[in-house]
Design a protein around this motif. Structure first.
Motif, PDB file in Angstrom:
ATOM      1  N   HIS A 180      31.631  44.299 -10.356  1.00  0.00           N
ATOM      2  CA  HIS A 180      31.136  44.453 -12.080  1.00  0.00           C
ATOM      3  C   HIS A 180      32.700  43.694 -12.638  1.00  0.00           C
ATOM      4  O   HIS A 180      33.398  44.149 -12.168  1.00  0.00           O
ATOM      5  CB  HIS A 180      30.946  45.770 -12.364  1.00  0.00           C
ATOM      6  CG  HIS A 180      29.361  46.425 -11.653  1.00  0.00           C
ATOM      7  ND1 HIS A 180      27.992  45.798 -12.441  1.00  0.00           N
ATOM      8  CD2 HIS A 180      29.369  47.447 -10.685  1.00  0.00           C
ATOM      9  CE1 HIS A 180      27.847  46.714 -11.647  1.00  0.00           C
ATOM     10  NE2 HIS A 180      28.321  47.195 -10.215  1.00  0.00           N
ATOM     11  N   PRO A 188      41.505  46.288 -20.003  1.00  0.00           N
ATOM     12  CA  PRO A 188      42.191  45.623 -18.702  1.00  0.00           C
ATOM     13  C   PRO A 188      43.472  46.142 -18.679  1.00  0.00           C
ATOM     14  O   PRO A 188      44.276  46.366 -19.051  1.00  0.00           O
ATOM     15  CB  PRO A 188      41.734  44.533 -18.354  1.00  0.00           C
ATOM     16  CG  PRO A 188      41.660  43.703 -19.696  1.00  0.00           C
ATOM     17  CD  PRO A 188      40.776  45.240 -20.522  1.00  0.00           C
ATOM     18  N   PHE A 196      35.622  43.724 -15.555  1.00  0.00           N
ATOM     19  CA  PHE A 196      35.779  44.683 -16.473  1.00  0.00           C
ATOM     20  C   PHE A 196      35.081  44.823 -17.947  1.00  0.00           C
ATOM     21  O   PHE A 196      34.672  45.679 -18.615  1.00  0.00           O
ATOM     22  CB  PHE A 196      37.051  44.488 -16.905  1.00  0.00           C
ATOM     23  CG  PHE A 196      37.836  46.101 -17.490  1.00  0.00           C
ATOM     24  CD1 PHE A 196      38.425  46.834 -16.657  1.00  0.00           C
ATOM     25  CD2 PHE A 196      38.425  45.635 -19.378  1.00  0.00           C
ATOM     26  CE1 PHE A 196      38.717  48.144 -17.330  1.00  0.00           C
ATOM     27  CE2 PHE A 196      37.922  46.610 -19.282  1.00  0.00           C
ATOM     28  CZ  PHE A 196      38.864  47.886 -18.666  1.00  0.00           C
ATOM     29  N   TRP A 229      43.967  42.357 -10.778  1.00  0.00           N
ATOM     30  CA  TRP A 229      45.387  42.161 -12.224  1.00  0.00           C
ATOM     31  C   TRP A 229      46.298  42.919 -11.466  1.00  0.00           C
ATOM     32  O   TRP A 229      47.550  42.436 -11.942  1.00  0.00           O
ATOM     33  CB  TRP A 229      44.721  43.955 -12.645  1.00  0.00           C
ATOM     34  CG  TRP A 229      43.229  43.974 -13.010  1.00  0.00           C
ATOM     35  CD1 TRP A 229      43.102  43.297 -14.323  1.00  0.00           C
ATOM     36  CD2 TRP A 229      42.477  45.614 -13.855  1.00  0.00           C
ATOM     37  NE1 TRP A 229      41.827  43.673 -15.243  1.00  0.00           N
ATOM     38  CE2 TRP A 229      41.786  45.190 -14.495  1.00  0.00           C
ATOM     39  CE3 TRP A 229      42.558  46.776 -13.316  1.00  0.00           C
ATOM     40  CZ2 TRP A 229      40.907  45.615 -14.402  1.00  0.00           C
ATOM     41  CZ3 TRP A 229      41.798  48.285 -13.181  1.00  0.00           C
ATOM     42  CH2 TRP A 229      41.004  47.418 -14.484  1.00  0.00           C
ATOM     43  N   GLY A 239      42.142  52.611  -5.329  1.00  0.00           N
ATOM     44  CA  GLY A 239      41.846  52.237  -6.845  1.00  0.00           C
ATOM     45  C   GLY A 239      41.107  50.551  -6.543  1.00  0.00           C
ATOM     46  O   GLY A 239      42.331  49.928  -5.785  1.00  0.00           O
ATOM     47  N   PRO A 240      40.784  50.314  -7.486  1.00  0.00           N
ATOM     48  CA  PRO A 240      40.075  48.889  -7.597  1.00  0.00           C
ATOM     49  C   PRO A 240      40.988  47.274  -7.506  1.00  0.00           C
ATOM     50  O   PRO A 240      40.355  46.884  -8.725  1.00  0.00           O
ATOM     51  CB  PRO A 240      38.642  48.793  -8.171  1.00  0.00           C
ATOM     52  CG  PRO A 240      38.626  50.106  -9.262  1.00  0.00           C
ATOM     53  CD  PRO A 240      40.080  51.291  -8.055  1.00  0.00           C
ATOM     54  N   LEU A 243      33.612  50.377 -12.155  1.00  0.00           N
ATOM     55  CA  LEU A 243      35.067  49.797 -12.047  1.00  0.00           C
ATOM     56  C   LEU A 243      35.490  49.890 -10.161  1.00  0.00           C
ATOM     57  O   LEU A 243      35.768  48.890  -9.826  1.00  0.00           O
ATOM     58  CB  LEU A 243      36.729  50.853 -11.763  1.00  0.00           C
ATOM     59  CG  LEU A 243      37.060  49.411 -12.793  1.00  0.00           C
ATOM     60  CD1 LEU A 243      37.362  48.448 -13.543  1.00  0.00           C
ATOM     61  CD2 LEU A 243      38.665  50.435 -13.912  1.00  0.00           C
ATOM     62  N   ALA A 244      34.923  50.289  -9.127  1.00  0.00           N
ATOM     63  CA  ALA A 244      35.076  50.838  -8.353  1.00  0.00           C
ATOM     64  C   ALA A 244      35.256  49.808  -7.113  1.00  0.00           C
ATOM     65  O   ALA A 244      35.024  49.198  -6.201  1.00  0.00           O
ATOM     66  CB  ALA A 244      34.674  51.944  -7.136  1.00  0.00           C
ATOM     67  N   ASP A 245      33.587  48.878  -7.673  1.00  0.00           N
ATOM     68  CA  ASP A 245      32.643  48.198  -7.031  1.00  0.00           C
ATOM     69  C   ASP A 245      33.206  46.807  -7.769  1.00  0.00           C
ATOM     70  O   ASP A 245      33.045  46.661  -9.142  1.00  0.00           O
ATOM     71  CB  ASP A 245      31.571  48.371  -7.476  1.00  0.00           C
ATOM     72  CG  ASP A 245      30.470  47.088  -7.184  1.00  0.00           C
ATOM     73  OD1 ASP A 245      30.890  46.111  -6.958  1.00  0.00           O
ATOM     74  OD2 ASP A 245      29.316  47.252  -7.131  1.00  0.00           O
ATOM     75  N   PRO A 246      34.125  45.631  -6.959  1.00  0.00           N
ATOM     76  CA  PRO A 246      34.546  44.550  -7.683  1.00  0.00           C
ATOM     77  C   PRO A 246      33.987  43.894  -7.900  1.00  0.00           C
ATOM     78  O   PRO A 246      33.772  42.415  -8.605  1.00  0.00           O
ATOM     79  CB  PRO A 246      35.338  44.722  -5.923  1.00  0.00           C
ATOM     80  CG  PRO A 246      35.528  45.145  -5.511  1.00  0.00           C
ATOM     81  CD  PRO A 246      34.429  46.231  -5.725  1.00  0.00           C
ATOM     82  N   SER A 291      41.447  44.593  -6.380  1.00  0.00           N
ATOM     83  CA  SER A 291      40.193  44.001  -6.498  1.00  0.00           C
ATOM     84  C   SER A 291      39.836  43.009  -7.344  1.00  0.00           C
ATOM     85  O   SER A 291      39.042  42.058  -7.744  1.00  0.00           O
ATOM     86  CB  SER A 291      39.077  44.212  -5.156  1.00  0.00           C
ATOM     87  OG  SER A 291      38.592  45.485  -5.953  1.00  0.00           O
ATOM     88  N   HIS A 292      40.317  43.389  -8.817  1.00  0.00           N
ATOM     89  CA  HIS A 292      39.856  42.872  -9.972  1.00  0.00           C
ATOM     90  C   HIS A 292      40.924  41.794 -10.410  1.00  0.00           C
ATOM     91  O   HIS A 292      40.614  41.760 -11.674  1.00  0.00           O
ATOM     92  CB  HIS A 292      39.765  44.516 -10.565  1.00  0.00           C
ATOM     93  CG  HIS A 292      38.274  44.722 -11.351  1.00  0.00           C
ATOM     94  ND1 HIS A 292      37.958  44.497 -12.152  1.00  0.00           N
ATOM     95  CD2 HIS A 292      38.058  45.897 -10.956  1.00  0.00           C
ATOM     96  CE1 HIS A 292      36.445  45.296 -11.597  1.00  0.00           C
ATOM     97  NE2 HIS A 292      36.736  46.654 -10.801  1.00  0.00           N
TER      98      HIS A 292
END
Lengths: 223, 479
Positions: B425, A115, B427, A90, A83-84, B420-423, A87-88
């Motif tokens: 973008h 989030p 949240f 978190w 899962g991403p 979401l899988a594309d960093p 990279s976000h």
């Protein structure tokens, strides 16, 4: 399939099969986890991990539970392959079982309308949290998070303005002569959210590998 | 043992028509209460869900009241749906099926009534407590610790009556619906007591709580509600078509495979647990494809030349559509369990859509199909007493409502996962992207609510006309 007792016996076997796999065996494997030491990274020293939350944070966890915050926020960072989340921003590493030793109840959540909050304490501050709780759309325009106005008191300013009063833009601020003061539950919730840091590097959640270079490590050059 | 035993034959062969009516004279009160209360709780749950859905249009709605904040209403809605509607509908229909297929009377009708009374009291306390802030925090197990013993006790009262009813059945082969009812009723006390003890009274340490909570929710929905819905399908399709079930062997296989594999799962991939737990869950979930295909073949072959009866009989209409929803929901569950897919879809609206289709679509439609058949027979009145216009309105409002809501949430969930899988973008962008589908789903929620209110009106009409008949009969006797 025409005998009642056999039917019950079979169902019991199926139930036990599932129960042993999903209740008993995980308990045997990770039911007795204890505090451990973090992995040494660079110059840092090893620390005990995780640490017990403060009293405020503990009360705040109750506020978090009571208001169903977990129906929109998860508190788990999935590994990069699944899962991403990392990279976000978190988390710096995936979440592991040790991270939740002091949580009671453990509120992992199952949906991300908002989030992930596993490491919210790393990226927030108390004023930001309180402002968001009062009116989320001040800091994040278009947010769908509810306003938690009931955690705040709007009261008449008597004498000097309270140092605890929220600083709000004019559109949201109460009428002149009034101020917005966070109630104890809002402060406890903020303390809890600030305490959310699941970031100690552990044996099973090591720091990311150092970038590969051709030059020799610095320590070796010194010698 | 013949492979073509049918409920039609079993129900009509031995006891004459009059004795069948006798058999059903005993228990209107308890079962009527369970089914009526189930529909009432469904309306409450849908109304709470509609309120929650409105908050995606106006997040500031009712912001001053802790009672109506999103998180609390969400938990209350889920509890009302699963425990108010789900368990009571499953018990009401399941007990009736045990009586009918066992050709016997309900054991302890008064105890069932008492159990239903305690159960409803406990759910009422639980839902109000959640709205006041006493929520355990575990999804699908939200009601506070004080409710658990009441719920468990009430369930035991009704469950023991079910067991005795099953025990006093007429000798003869067991029909698949009986396995599914027994399996469903047997499952609940085990998972419920496990969850109550290990989550509320002597909580296990750390993340195991979340793991047991997921396992419980998965079993409650897939085994308990799923088996009840299938029991109803296995009874009504052959019965109303007057055709034997296509294959008993396929049903046997599906039953055991579902019991063993369907009970494993519910743990999201990437959860902070030893990874074998999620993997075993994925394996179990993927293996449920086999029993699901077996069930689909069985129903399709049974009903194959009789699809024109769809319009004629409301029970068949609801049951068929419910099973159609089951196969979509199961396919989605299996595809969504694959790690490549779940990396994108897990923790998004994808799972919410799937659960809604399973609980409100498959389970809800199966139960309403059964209730339309059972209630006139329970009260010994003409099935035509159901107002056909209200009945059609209920069917179309619910079916279209489910489809709108499901499609919107599914699209929203997949979109959410892909963005979401594309960093690239943030949240906030992702969240804004899901808003339109969420707002569309409000329309579906409203239609579902309207459909259930229409059903309640029809239900009140039938019970009212039954009361009139009783009064007239008593008046005649008095003269």
């Amino acid at each position: 399939m025409n005998s009642g007792p056999l039917l019950f016996l079979g169902l019991f076997a199926a139930m036990v099969f599932s129960w042993l796999g999903f209740v008993m065996e995980p308990q045997l494997q990770i039911g007795n986890l204890a505090q451990t030491n973090t992995v040494v990274v660079g110059d840092a020293t090893s620390q005990t991990y995780p640490l017990a939350p403060s009293g405020d944070a503990h009360q705040g966890a109750e506020v978090y539970r009571a208001n169903g915050c977990a129906s929109c926020h998860t508190q788990m960072v999935r590994p990069a392959a699944l899962g991403p989340d990392i990279s976000h921003g978190w988390g710096v590493r995936r979440s592991v079982a040790e991270d939740y030793l002091f949580d009671q109840p453990v509120l992992l959540g199952s949906q991300r309308i908002g989030p992930d909050l596993a490491n919210f304490g790393r990226r927030s501050d108390v004023i930001g949290i309180l402002t968001r709780l009062y009116e989320p759309r001040i800091l994040v325009p278009g947010s769908v998070m509810p306003s938690y106005r009931y955690m705040f008191e709007i009261r008449k300013i008597e004498g000097a303005k309270s140092t605890n009063a929220l600083v709000l833009p004019d559109k949201i601020a109460p009428e002149a002569g009034y101020e917005v003061i966070p109630r104890p539950e809002a402060r406890a919730l903020a303390a809890y959210l600030l305490s959310l840091r699941k970031d100690g590097y552990l044996f099973e959640a090591p720091p990311p590998p150092l970038p590969k270079t051709n030059s020799a490590p610095a320590a070796a050059v010194k010698k | 043992m013949s492979a073509t035993v049918s409920p039609a034959r079993m129900a009509s062969s031995n006891p004459s028509e009059s004795s069948r009516v006798e058999m059903e004279a005993w228990c209107p009160a308890g079962l009527l209460y369970l089914m009526g209360a189930a529909a009432g709780w469904l309306a409450i749950a849908l109304a709470l869900g509609f309120l929650d859905s409105l908050k995606f249009h106006a997040p500031g709605l009712l912001a001053g009241s802790s009672f109506w904040t999103y998180g609390r209403v969400h938990a209350a809605q889920n509890s009302a749906l699963l425990y108010g509607f789900g368990v009571q509908a499953a018990l009401g229909v399941g007990l009736w099926l045990l009586c009918r297929l066992g050709r016997t009377a309900l054991a302890g009708p008064f105890v069932v009534f008492l159990g239903a009374l305690v159960w409803n009291t406990a759910v009422t306390i639980g839902v109000l407590a959640i709205l006041c802030g006493d929520n355990t925090g575990f999804e699908s197990f939200e009601m506070p610790a004080i409710c658990a013993p009441m719920l468990f006790g009430a369930y035991l009262l009704m469950g023991i009556c079910a067991l005795l009813t099953f025990h006093q059945r007429q000798p003869g082969p067991l029909y698949p619906s009986q396995w599914f009812v027994v399996g469903s009723l047997f499952w609940f006390p085990w998972i419920f007591s496990t969850a109550a003890i290990l989550l509320l009274y002597t909580p296990v340490r750390g993340v195991l709580q979340a793991e047991i909570g997921w396992w419980y929710a998965h079993n409650l929905i897939w085994i308990f509600l799923g088996f009840s819905g299938l029991a109803s399908g296995f009874y009504f399709i052959p019965k109303l078509l007057s055709r034997p079930l296509y294959s008993r062997q396929l049903a046997v296989m599906a039953f055991w495979m579902l019991a063993f594999f369907g009970s494993c799962g519910g743990i999201p991939d990437g959860a902070p647990l030893p990874s074998w737990i999620a993997s075993v869950g994925v394996a179990g979930t993927v293996l449920t494809a086999i029993p699901m295909i077996a069930i689909a073949i069985n129903f399709f072959q049974t009903a194959r030349y009789n699809l024109n009866t769809l319009d004629a009989n409301p029970t068949l209409r609801f049951t068929y559509v419910g099973l159609f929803f089951l196969f979509i929901a199961a396919a989605q569950q299996i595809v969504g369990a694959l790690p490549q897919v779940s990396a994108i879809t897990s923790l998004s609206w994808f799972g919410v859509a799937q659960r809604e289709l399973f609980v409100l679509g498959f389970f809800g439609f199966s139960m309403f199909g059964a209730i339309y058949y059972i209630i006139p027979r329970l009260l010994r009145i003409d099935p035509e007493t159901w107002c056909p216009y209200l009945l059609s309105a209920h069917f179309y409002l619910s079916a279209v409502g489910i489809l709108i809501s499901y499609a919107a949430l599914l699209v929203g969930g997949i979109g959410q996962g892909i963005l979401l899988a594309d960093p690239g973008h943030s949240f906030v962008d992702v969240m804004r992207g899901t808003l339109t589908p969420l707002r569309v789903s409000t329309l579906g929620d409203l239609m579902l609510l309207a459909g259930t209110v229409v059903f309640l009106a029809n239900f009140a009409r039938v019970v009212g006309s039954w009361c009139c008949q009783c009064c007239m009969a008593m008046g005649k006797e008095g003269k």
